[in-house]
Design an enzyme around this catalytic site. Structure first.
Site, PDB file in Angstrom:
ATOM      1  N   PRO A  74       0.841  -1.234   0.161  1.00 13.93           N
ATOM      2  CA  PRO A  74      -0.031   0.044   0.106  1.00 13.93           C
ATOM      3  C   PRO A  74       0.863   1.143  -0.006  1.00 13.93           C
ATOM      4  O   PRO A  74       1.699   1.097   0.751  1.00 13.93           O
ATOM      5  CB  PRO A  74      -0.713  -0.049   1.139  1.00 13.93           C
ATOM      6  CG  PRO A  74      -0.400  -1.339   1.985  1.00 13.93           C
ATOM      7  CD  PRO A  74       0.926  -1.684   1.452  1.00 13.93           C
ATOM      8  N   GLU A  75       0.504   2.197  -0.951  1.00  8.26           N
ATOM      9  CA  GLU A  75       1.023   3.244  -1.062  1.00  8.26           C
ATOM     10  C   GLU A  75       0.212   4.627  -0.618  1.00  8.26           C
ATOM     11  O   GLU A  75      -1.060   4.181  -0.133  1.00  8.26           O
ATOM     12  CB  GLU A  75       1.607   3.738  -2.309  1.00  8.26           C
ATOM     13  CG  GLU A  75       2.486   2.367  -2.920  1.00  8.26           C
ATOM     14  CD  GLU A  75       2.973   2.639  -4.486  1.00  8.26           C
ATOM     15  OE1 GLU A  75       3.176   3.670  -4.789  1.00  8.26           O
ATOM     16  OE2 GLU A  75       3.188   1.452  -4.803  1.00  8.26           O
ATOM     17  N   ARG A  90       2.382 -11.074   5.636  1.00 13.11           N
ATOM     18  CA  ARG A  90       3.948 -11.265   5.539  1.00 13.11           C
ATOM     19  C   ARG A  90       4.618 -10.465   7.086  1.00 13.11           C
ATOM     20  O   ARG A  90       5.709 -10.872   7.156  1.00 13.11           O
ATOM     21  CB  ARG A  90       4.637 -10.652   4.382  1.00 13.11           C
ATOM     22  CG  ARG A  90       4.165 -11.526   3.279  1.00 13.11           C
ATOM     23  CD  ARG A  90       4.751 -10.654   1.973  1.00 13.11           C
ATOM     24  NE  ARG A  90       6.184 -10.661   1.543  1.00 13.11           N
ATOM     25  CZ  ARG A  90       6.728 -10.131   0.619  1.00 13.11           C
ATOM     26  NH1 ARG A  90       5.907  -9.551  -0.189  1.00 13.11           N
ATOM     27  NH2 ARG A  90       8.054 -10.047   0.503  1.00 13.11           N
TER      28      ARG A  90
END
Length: 274
Positions: free
Chosen positions: A2-3, A114
């Site tokens: 996500p940016e 992750r």
DNA sequence: AACGCGCCCTGTCCGC
DNA sequence: TGCGGACAGGGCGCGT
């Protein structure tokens, strides 16, 4: 993953749902997503009884604000999600790391396959210090072509790498750096300080355009990103070069190339980008 | 002191 | 079908 646009989408979703909610209990299934030095016990003790007063964004970080100036800063890493438990898709979460239970029976769920994400809790002074470490917001008035030009004069790094440093510009990641460079006609491999003024003007404008357009499409879902309802974003359909190596450029038909810079993929059109 | 690199970790996809 | 390798939106710590 996500940016800025993905964090912004989550923030807007949460802002409509959680202010006024009071934390009754915090459960931490995966303590490794907590910021160094922050323990599950401390997180629970400090958040219990606190009420959400607002939700904001800084760069790629989702910031949940509580009374008494306390802030929970969520960096989503590659696979982080923030979903409210009342969303119909909340049951699809498979890697819930932290749950903030609210008095109304709902919970704010932090899920992260992750576990590259990071949750940090800061008071007013701690937040000011963290905020100061981050660069300019690319959608703010402070992000001018002059600023981009002057900041980039000293760097011999490839411009793609340069754009990813959060200390300079906060919120730009690989997808939007790559897409903005395509739109601006600049190769990702160009050394930052070689950009001409007209190129920094184009890059500034195209960074803002692509970020805004993606926000309007609720972000880019390649595989993992989800909004606060657990729904994917639609901007992947609007990507012009990212992950399109071997496909024809939409402008000129030349095949899109992939190169690796600092162990991360970059994509560009050899004909359109100089 | 500003870079690039390796690594953190899990899931998925692709070639054999 | 299984297995190994490559790869993924990020960012830290390390060495140079």
């Amino acid at each position: 993953m996500p940016e800025l646009p993905e964090a912004e989408t989550i923030v807007r979703d949460l802002r409509a749902r959680i202010p006024g909610g009071t934390v009754t209990r915090v459960s931490v299934a995966r303590p490794d997503v907590l910021h160094t030095g922050l323990t599950a016990a401390a997180l629970g003790r400090r958040l219990r009884g606190r009420t959400v007063t607002g939700v904001s964004r800084r760069g790629k970080n989702v910031v949940i604000e509580f009374d008494a100036g306390l802030r929970l800063i969520i960096n989503l890493g590659m696979t982080g999600r923030v979903v409210t438990s009342d969303a119909s898709r909340a049951g699809e979460l498979r890697h819930i790391a932290v749950s903030l239970h609210l008095r109304d029976g709902r919970a704010i769920l932090y899920d992260d396959a992750r576990r590259f994400g990071d949750l940090d809790l800061r008071d007013e002074a701690g937040w000011s210090a963290r905020d100061a470490e981050l660069g300019v917001e690319p959608l703010s008035d402070a992000f001018t072509a002059d600023l981009l030009h002057s900041l980039s004069r000293m760097s011999t790094s490839p411009i793609r790498n340069w754009l990813l440093d959060q200390k300079r510009i906060a919120g730009v990641g690989n997808i939007y750096a790559i897409e903005a460079l395509f739109r601006a006609g600049i190769r990702p491999t160009r050394r930052a300080r070689t950009l001409r003024r007209r190129e920094t003007i184009a890059l500034r404008d195209e960074l803002r355009n692509v970020l805004r357009e993606s926000i309007n499409s609720r972000g880019t879902t390649i595989s993992d990103y989800r909004d606060a309802s657990g729904e994917p974003g639609a901007f992947v359909r609007s990507l012009r070069v990212y992950d399109r190596q071997g496909e024809p450029c939409i402008e000129c038909g030349t095949l899109i190339k992939r190169v690796v810079l600092s162990n991360r993929s970059a994509f560009y059109c050899p004909s359109c980008q100089k």
